[in-house]
Design a protein around this motif. Sequence first.
Motif, PDB file in Angstrom:
ATOM      1  N   UNK A 169      56.626  54.165  49.803  1.00 37.90           N
ATOM      2  CA  UNK A 169      56.014  54.955  48.719  1.00 37.90           C
ATOM      3  C   UNK A 169      55.900  54.124  47.441  1.00 37.90           C
ATOM      4  N   UNK A 170      56.887  53.292  47.170  1.00 37.08           N
ATOM      5  CA  UNK A 170      56.900  52.483  45.950  1.00 37.08           C
ATOM      6  C   UNK A 170      55.930  51.308  46.045  1.00 37.08           C
ATOM      7  N   UNK A 171      55.896  50.636  47.207  1.00 37.79           N
ATOM      8  CA  UNK A 171      55.124  49.396  47.354  1.00 37.79           C
ATOM      9  C   UNK A 171      53.737  49.607  47.956  1.00 37.79           C
ATOM     10  N   UNK A 172      53.550  50.689  48.673  1.00 38.49           N
ATOM     11  CA  UNK A 172      52.289  50.905  49.374  1.00 38.49           C
ATOM     12  C   UNK A 172      52.429  50.543  50.848  1.00 38.49           C
ATOM     13  N   UNK A 173      51.453  50.936  51.624  1.00 42.25           N
ATOM     14  CA  UNK A 173      51.534  50.750  53.072  1.00 42.25           C
ATOM     15  C   UNK A 173      51.379  49.284  53.489  1.00 42.25           C
ATOM     16  N   UNK A 174      51.011  48.417  52.572  1.00 46.34           N
ATOM     17  CA  UNK A 174      50.836  46.999  52.881  1.00 46.34           C
ATOM     18  C   UNK A 174      52.119  46.304  53.317  1.00 46.34           C
ATOM     19  N   UNK A 175      53.279  46.890  52.995  1.00 46.86           N
ATOM     20  CA  UNK A 175      54.539  46.264  53.392  1.00 46.86           C
ATOM     21  C   UNK A 175      54.898  46.580  54.841  1.00 46.86           C
ATOM     22  N   UNK A 176      54.162  47.484  55.456  1.00 45.25           N
ATOM     23  CA  UNK A 176      54.422  47.823  56.854  1.00 45.25           C
ATOM     24  C   UNK A 176      55.646  48.696  57.010  1.00 45.25           C
TER      25      UNK A 176
END
Length: 185
Positions: free
Chosen positions: A36-43
């Motif tokens: 939620x904090x970083x976005x879905x790009x972190x997997x």
Amino acid sequence: MANRGPSYGLTREVQSKIDKKYDPELEERLVEWIVAQCGSGVGRPEPNKTGFQNWLKDGCVLCELINSLCGANKPIKTIKSSGMAFKQMEQISMFLRAAESYGVTKTDIFQTVDLFEGKDLAGDGNYKGDPSWFHKKAQENRREFSEEQLKEGQSVIGLQMGTNKGASQAGMTGYGRPRQIINNP
């Protein structure tokens, strides 16, 4: 996890106690918060202790996390995924330095090797699902005082300095000089 042989004796007992403290539910909540904090790009990691450790092991997700918490003033400029152990540990160290400058106390920070080798991933469970649990740095609160207020402050003896009412140095001798006892017959 690191390539290690089986543990025996006290080492096995200690590792067993650490493993019992590991909370998969807490892991799941932390993953949700990080995404939620970083976005879905972190997997997302595989749903187990080893998967979670491998997800964080190279330091990329952690660096993304601290950058997202700091807003526009990103403390870690370059985040590169690498297969080399020393590069991965270097990224974890960069995250730890940034987290400390963000306001996390040294006693609350884990050791790079613990994460890299998966030694102690058991958290204490302080996180309860609120995305703003990570405390923020205090904002500046600058105050302006007039010359008159500054002069008034100079004449006040602060209580932290104590008081000297009723105290005197009468009868005191200098340091290192023994009391003179004279025997007169």
